[in-house]
Design an enzyme around this catalytic site. Structure first.
Site, PDB file in Angstrom:
ATOM      1  N   LYS A  35     -10.087  13.511 -26.866  1.00 51.64           N
ATOM      2  CA  LYS A  35     -10.536  13.697 -28.246  1.00 51.64           C
ATOM      3  C   LYS A  35      -9.889  12.666 -29.165  1.00 51.64           C
ATOM      4  O   LYS A  35     -10.555  12.017 -29.971  1.00 51.64           O
ATOM      5  CB  LYS A  35     -10.174  15.123 -28.688  1.00 51.64           C
ATOM      6  CG  LYS A  35     -10.834  15.577 -29.947  1.00 51.64           C
ATOM      7  CD  LYS A  35     -10.605  17.070 -30.190  1.00 51.64           C
ATOM      8  CE  LYS A  35     -11.657  17.936 -29.554  1.00 51.64           C
ATOM      9  NZ  LYS A  35     -11.587  19.347 -29.921  1.00 51.64           N
ATOM     10  N   GLU A 151      -9.542  29.567 -43.404  1.00 49.25           N
ATOM     11  CA  GLU A 151     -10.614  28.629 -43.718  1.00 49.25           C
ATOM     12  C   GLU A 151     -11.958  29.363 -43.714  1.00 49.25           C
ATOM     13  O   GLU A 151     -12.230  30.143 -42.824  1.00 49.25           O
ATOM     14  CB  GLU A 151     -10.608  27.497 -42.682  1.00 49.25           C
ATOM     15  CG  GLU A 151     -11.622  26.429 -42.956  1.00 49.25           C
ATOM     16  CD  GLU A 151     -11.567  25.945 -44.407  1.00 49.25           C
ATOM     17  OE1 GLU A 151     -10.518  25.498 -44.861  1.00 49.25           O
ATOM     18  OE2 GLU A 151     -12.604  26.045 -45.104  1.00 49.25           O
ATOM     19  N   LEU A 153     -14.995  27.590 -44.216  1.00 48.47           N
ATOM     20  CA  LEU A 153     -16.118  26.649 -44.107  1.00 48.47           C
ATOM     21  C   LEU A 153     -17.131  27.122 -43.069  1.00 48.47           C
ATOM     22  O   LEU A 153     -16.796  27.865 -42.149  1.00 48.47           O
ATOM     23  CB  LEU A 153     -15.628  25.243 -43.762  1.00 48.47           C
ATOM     24  CG  LEU A 153     -14.872  24.976 -42.456  1.00 48.47           C
ATOM     25  CD1 LEU A 153     -15.798  24.921 -41.264  1.00 48.47           C
ATOM     26  CD2 LEU A 153     -14.111  23.673 -42.571  1.00 48.47           C
ATOM     27  N   ARG A 154     -18.382  26.685 -43.278  1.00 47.52           N
ATOM     28  CA  ARG A 154     -19.441  26.981 -42.306  1.00 47.52           C
ATOM     29  C   ARG A 154     -19.767  25.705 -41.549  1.00 47.52           C
ATOM     30  O   ARG A 154     -19.964  24.657 -42.172  1.00 47.52           O
ATOM     31  CB  ARG A 154     -20.721  27.444 -43.022  1.00 47.52           C
ATOM     32  CG  ARG A 154     -20.629  28.732 -43.766  1.00 47.52           C
ATOM     33  CD  ARG A 154     -21.783  28.842 -44.757  1.00 47.52           C
ATOM     34  NE  ARG A 154     -21.760  27.723 -45.720  1.00 47.52           N
ATOM     35  CZ  ARG A 154     -22.771  27.381 -46.499  1.00 47.52           C
ATOM     36  NH1 ARG A 154     -23.909  28.032 -46.438  1.00 47.52           N
ATOM     37  NH2 ARG A 154     -22.682  26.367 -47.344  1.00 47.52           N
ATOM     38  N   ASN A 211     -15.408  37.931 -42.618  1.00 50.22           N
ATOM     39  CA  ASN A 211     -16.323  37.723 -41.494  1.00 50.22           C
ATOM     40  C   ASN A 211     -16.963  39.034 -41.044  1.00 50.22           C
ATOM     41  O   ASN A 211     -18.148  39.080 -40.712  1.00 50.22           O
ATOM     42  CB  ASN A 211     -15.593  37.066 -40.317  1.00 50.22           C
ATOM     43  CG  ASN A 211     -15.555  35.550 -40.482  1.00 50.22           C
ATOM     44  OD1 ASN A 211     -16.087  35.011 -41.442  1.00 50.22           O
ATOM     45  ND2 ASN A 211     -14.930  34.869 -39.550  1.00 50.22           N
ATOM     46  N   PHE A 252     -27.249  35.924 -46.148  1.00 41.37           N
ATOM     47  CA  PHE A 252     -26.985  36.672 -44.903  1.00 41.37           C
ATOM     48  C   PHE A 252     -27.919  37.855 -44.737  1.00 41.37           C
ATOM     49  O   PHE A 252     -27.557  38.877 -44.180  1.00 41.37           O
ATOM     50  CB  PHE A 252     -25.506  37.089 -44.813  1.00 41.37           C
ATOM     51  CG  PHE A 252     -24.641  35.938 -44.385  1.00 41.37           C
ATOM     52  CD1 PHE A 252     -24.177  35.841 -43.091  1.00 41.37           C
ATOM     53  CD2 PHE A 252     -24.338  34.919 -45.264  1.00 41.37           C
ATOM     54  CE1 PHE A 252     -23.422  34.754 -42.674  1.00 41.37           C
ATOM     55  CE2 PHE A 252     -23.589  33.826 -44.873  1.00 41.37           C
ATOM     56  CZ  PHE A 252     -23.117  33.741 -43.570  1.00 41.37           C
ATOM     57  N   HIS A 254     -31.100  37.232 -43.421  1.00 35.50           N
ATOM     58  CA  HIS A 254     -32.193  36.671 -42.632  1.00 35.50           C
ATOM     59  C   HIS A 254     -32.177  37.329 -41.260  1.00 35.50           C
ATOM     60  O   HIS A 254     -31.218  37.158 -40.503  1.00 35.50           O
ATOM     61  CB  HIS A 254     -32.047  35.155 -42.491  1.00 35.50           C
ATOM     62  CG  HIS A 254     -32.032  34.467 -43.825  1.00 35.50           C
ATOM     63  ND1 HIS A 254     -33.165  34.326 -44.590  1.00 35.50           N
ATOM     64  CD2 HIS A 254     -31.016  33.944 -44.547  1.00 35.50           C
ATOM     65  CE1 HIS A 254     -32.849  33.719 -45.726  1.00 35.50           C
ATOM     66  NE2 HIS A 254     -31.547  33.484 -45.733  1.00 35.50           N
ATOM     67  N   CYS A 263     -17.027  32.219 -34.636  1.00 34.01           N
ATOM     68  CA  CYS A 263     -16.198  33.072 -35.493  1.00 34.01           C
ATOM     69  C   CYS A 263     -16.568  34.554 -35.452  1.00 34.01           C
ATOM     70  O   CYS A 263     -15.748  35.381 -35.060  1.00 34.01           O
ATOM     71  CB  CYS A 263     -16.251  32.566 -36.926  1.00 34.01           C
ATOM     72  SG  CYS A 263     -15.448  30.966 -37.108  1.00 34.01           S
ATOM     73  N   LYS A 326     -26.680  28.157 -34.624  1.00 43.41           N
ATOM     74  CA  LYS A 326     -27.375  27.886 -35.886  1.00 43.41           C
ATOM     75  C   LYS A 326     -27.647  26.387 -35.953  1.00 43.41           C
ATOM     76  O   LYS A 326     -27.110  25.633 -35.135  1.00 43.41           O
ATOM     77  CB  LYS A 326     -26.553  28.372 -37.083  1.00 43.41           C
ATOM     78  CG  LYS A 326     -25.270  27.603 -37.328  1.00 43.41           C
ATOM     79  CD  LYS A 326     -24.680  28.060 -38.634  1.00 43.41           C
ATOM     80  CE  LYS A 326     -23.357  27.396 -38.916  1.00 43.41           C
ATOM     81  NZ  LYS A 326     -22.741  27.866 -40.141  1.00 43.41           N
TER      82      LYS A 326
HETATM   83  N1  LIG Z   1     -15.359  26.687 -36.355  1.00 43.51           N
HETATM   84  C1  LIG Z   1     -15.467  27.269 -37.527  1.00 43.51           C
HETATM   85  O1  LIG Z   1     -16.528  27.252 -38.163  1.00 43.51           O
HETATM   86  C2  LIG Z   1     -14.293  27.998 -38.143  1.00 43.51           C
HETATM   87  C3  LIG Z   1     -14.358  28.400 -39.478  1.00 43.51           C
HETATM   88  C4  LIG Z   1     -13.264  29.047 -40.040  1.00 43.51           C
HETATM   89  C5  LIG Z   1     -12.145  29.298 -39.267  1.00 43.51           C
HETATM   90  N2  LIG Z   1     -12.097  28.903 -37.953  1.00 43.51           N
HETATM   91  C6  LIG Z   1     -10.878  29.166 -37.203  1.00 43.51           C
HETATM   92  O2  LIG Z   1     -10.137  27.947 -37.104  1.00 43.51           O
HETATM   93  C7  LIG Z   1      -9.458  27.865 -35.858  1.00 43.51           C
HETATM   94  C8  LIG Z   1      -9.875  26.610 -35.123  1.00 43.51           C
HETATM   95  O3  LIG Z   1     -11.245  26.708 -34.798  1.00 43.51           O
HETATM   96  P1  LIG Z   1     -12.091  25.452 -34.299  1.00 43.51           P
HETATM   97  O4  LIG Z   1     -13.492  25.888 -34.248  1.00 43.51           O
HETATM   98  O5  LIG Z   1     -11.713  24.254 -35.094  1.00 43.51           O
HETATM   99  O6  LIG Z   1     -11.490  25.303 -32.809  1.00 43.51           O
HETATM  100  P2  LIG Z   1     -11.688  24.088 -31.788  1.00 43.51           P
HETATM  101  O7  LIG Z   1     -11.604  24.689 -30.435  1.00 43.51           O
HETATM  102  O8  LIG Z   1     -12.866  23.270 -32.176  1.00 43.51           O
HETATM  103  O9  LIG Z   1     -10.396  23.169 -32.033  1.00 43.51           O
HETATM  104  C9  LIG Z   1      -9.109  23.531 -31.703  1.00 43.51           C
HETATM  105  C10 LIG Z   1      -8.350  22.258 -31.324  1.00 43.51           C
HETATM  106  O10 LIG Z   1      -6.964  22.560 -31.170  1.00 43.51           O
HETATM  107  C11 LIG Z   1      -6.449  21.746 -30.131  1.00 43.51           C
HETATM  108  N3  LIG Z   1      -5.173  22.295 -29.656  1.00 43.51           N
HETATM  109  C12 LIG Z   1      -4.957  23.421 -28.942  1.00 43.51           C
HETATM  110  N4  LIG Z   1      -3.633  23.578 -28.704  1.00 43.51           N
HETATM  111  C13 LIG Z   1      -2.998  22.524 -29.281  1.00 43.51           C
HETATM  112  C14 LIG Z   1      -1.647  22.116 -29.387  1.00 43.51           C
HETATM  113  N5  LIG Z   1      -0.646  22.844 -28.841  1.00 43.51           N
HETATM  114  N6  LIG Z   1      -1.363  20.986 -30.049  1.00 43.51           N
HETATM  115  C15 LIG Z   1      -2.348  20.235 -30.589  1.00 43.51           C
HETATM  116  N7  LIG Z   1      -3.652  20.579 -30.538  1.00 43.51           N
HETATM  117  C16 LIG Z   1      -3.978  21.701 -29.894  1.00 43.51           C
HETATM  118  C17 LIG Z   1      -7.576  21.752 -29.108  1.00 43.51           C
HETATM  119  O11 LIG Z   1      -7.442  20.674 -28.186  1.00 43.51           O
HETATM  120  C18 LIG Z   1      -8.810  21.649 -29.996  1.00 43.51           C
HETATM  121  O12 LIG Z   1      -9.178  20.298 -30.207  1.00 43.51           O
HETATM  122  C19 LIG Z   1      -9.812  29.172 -35.117  1.00 43.51           C
HETATM  123  O13 LIG Z   1      -8.806  30.102 -35.345  1.00 43.51           O
HETATM  124  C20 LIG Z   1     -11.103  29.594 -35.771  1.00 43.51           C
HETATM  125  O14 LIG Z   1     -11.295  30.980 -35.700  1.00 43.51           O
HETATM  126  C21 LIG Z   1     -13.149  28.254 -37.386  1.00 43.51           C
END
Ligand SMILES: NC(=O)c1ccc[n+]([C@@H]2O[C@H](COP(=O)([O-])OP(=O)(O)OC[C@H]3O[C@@H](n4cnc5c(N)ncnc54)[C@H](O)[C@@H]3O)[C@@H](O)[C@H]2O)c1
Length: 453
Positions: A35, A151, A153-154, A211, A252, A254, A263, A326
């Site tokens: 990545k 966070e 964000l959507r 959520n 929300f 639909h 999430c 989505k």
């Molecule tokens: N995706 C969304 O829309 C969204 C929205 C709000 C909140 N969240 C929350 O945010 C958090 C992250 O979600 P995401 O969708 O970005 O997850 P994701 O899986 O896309 O990203 C997580 C990243 O963390 C990295 N990681 C894991 N362990 C690590 C470490 N020890 N050191 C460095 N990097 C490490 C992984 O390699 C990965 O790239 C979750 O708790 C999720 O519930 C997500």
């Protein structure tokens, strides 16, 4: 201000790029070498509209950088965000906090200046206390404070959401935490985005409550859609009728194949676990989780019915349009398409699919599904076309062309994208969600259309 973002996934990368765009100096850290290598070469690991340009411009102006080295990345940072995944723990549905705690441990071991550690990951109530304990147990020689900043964000609209949030929630227990967070969000403060300072536990719970509430709203309208089908109502009219009431709101509402994504499914489950641990049941959310799980397979059965029922369906072929949970994302986590494809496979139906961005992520999750390069290639020879995700690309499909290349003109629209009368005039059998499919339905223009049962 220097900010470190640990975890560069959907949330970490978007947040990091936006903070850099606000003028902060941001280092995005991830342990995933591939990545980080891709990011260093200007390639986005995820699909999110506008992200590539935002990253590129902030890298060019040297405000945004990437590394796999946490010690180097956090050095000098006044705010260290934790944005790693918190998936459902296998077996019990509790949030798996091992990634969060691993980061806390590493931060504790390498803290080289005073800093605020901010949990942006969605974490159950009390996680901040444990993060504080883990870092404290490393005996860092510097002052630290642990803050919660969930966070909202959507995916698909992440940059706009981050830069123009409805609100920012900050759970801090001391002035050091509050002051640094005020500085982090100063640009949004100036934009008059409401910033809510609350206790750390309230902040952690707020994310789950938000959520869960949205999941309730979706599930509520989905059940109303089922009822509409039975009584001959139109769920879109019902949704409009209730949504115009300001106390309810139109978002929300639909009706569709059930909520999915990274999430809602895991966060509703984690909330149930918290409620269980604290002996304080949240029965509405319990019902929502059950109804939503059952709905995804029910959508598969709806397609089987459209193929003529279990006996007739075996050996037939379906084209699935859209796979992601989505539009405007490549995220496949818990997408309803997975359960639908499985239900079809169980019924002996073969599936060809097309999704504008999600096929790479979908492939390992549905190995029996043939991925095609465009919607028409998927539709060729199909006994039914199923619209699963409302990508814009599917809103104006050429119905005449579909009719010519499909084996049978059957369209199952799980997102209510099409006007029933329009599709039926084109000679299709058309099924949608909650628009009176079992009895005569009154169309939007007031015409009565005869509808197949
Ligand atoms: N995706 C969304 O829309 C969204 C929205 C709000 C909140 N969240 C929350 O945010 C958090 C992250 O979600 P995401 O969708 O970005 O997850 P994701 O899986 O896309 O990203 C997580 C990243 O963390 C990295 N990681 C894991 N362990 C690590 C470490 N020890 N050191 C460095 N990097 C490490 C992984 O390699 C990965 O790239 C979750 O708790 C999720 O519930 C997500």
């Amino acid at each position: 201000m220097k900010i470190a973002m640990v975890g560069s996934g959907y949330v970490g990368l978007v947040s990091g790029a936006c903070f850099a765009d606000f003028g902060h100096e941001v280092v995005c850290i991830d342990k995933d070498e591939t990545k980080i290598q891709r990011l260093l070469h200007g390639m986005m690991p995820i699909y999110e509209p506008g992200l590539a340009e935002l990253v590129e411009s902030n890298v060019a102006s040297k405000r945004l950088s990437f590394t796999t080295d946490l010690a180097e990345g956090i050095a000098g940072a006044q705010a260290i965000f934790i944005a790693v995944g918190t998936p459902s723990r296998r077996g019990d549905g509790h949030a798996d906090l091992s990634y969060v705690y691993a980061v806390a441990q590493e931060v504790g071991e390498h803290l080289s200046n005073d800093a605020v550690i901010v949990t942006k990951s969605t974490v159950p109530v009390g996680t901040g206390d444990e993060v504080e304990r883990i870092i404290g147990a490393c005996n860092p020689a510097h002052r630290f404070s642990v803050v919660s900043n969930p966070e909202f964000l959507r995916e698909g609209a992440a940059i706009g959401d981050f830069k123009r949030p409805d609100r920012i929630v900050i759970g801090a227990e001391d002035d050091f935490g509050r002051d640094v967070m005020r500085e982090v969000y100063r640009p949004l403060f100036l934009n008059e985005s409401p910033i809510l300072f609350v206790s750390r536990r309230s902040s952690e719970l707020t994310k789950y409550a938000a959520n869960a509430f949205l999941a309730v709203k979706i599930t509520f309208i989905n059940e109303m859609a089922d009822l509409c089908e039975k009584v001959g109502g139109n769920v879109q009219d019902v949704a409009r009728g209730i949504g115009l009431d300001n106390r309810i709101g139109s978002k929300f509402l639909h009706a569709g194949p059930g909520y999915g994504g990274s999430c809602f499914p895991k966060d509703t489950l984690a909330l149930l676990k918290t409620a269980e641990d604290y002996d304080s049941p949240v029965r509405i959310v319990e019902a929502v989780v059950k109804v939503n799980d059952a709905r995804k397979r029910a959508m598969g059965r709806k397609v089987v019915d459209a193929l003529g029922g279990v006996e007739e369906a075996r050996g037939k072929r379906v084209a699935m349009l859209g796979l992601t949970f989505k539009p405007n994302t490549d995220d496949m986590r818990d997408s309803p398409s997975i359960a639908i494809a499985q239900t079809l496979a169980d019924a002996g139906v073969s599936v060809a699919a097309y999704d504008p961005e999600g096929m790479e992520q979908a492939r390992p999750l549905m190995p029996d599904v043939e991925m095609k390069q465009d919607p028409y290639a998927a539709i060729e020879g199909a006994d039914a076309v199923v619209l699963v995700t409302e990508w814009d690309a599917f809103r104006a499909l050429d119905l005449a062309r579909i009719k010519a290349i499909a084996k049978a003109p059957v369209l199952v629209d799980l997102r209510n994208v099409y006007k029933p009368e329009h599709v039926r005039e084109a000679g299709f059998t058309y099924l949608s969600i909650g628009r009176g499919t079992s009895v005569k339905e009154k169309s939007r223009d007031g015409e009565l259309a005869a509808v197949p049962a």
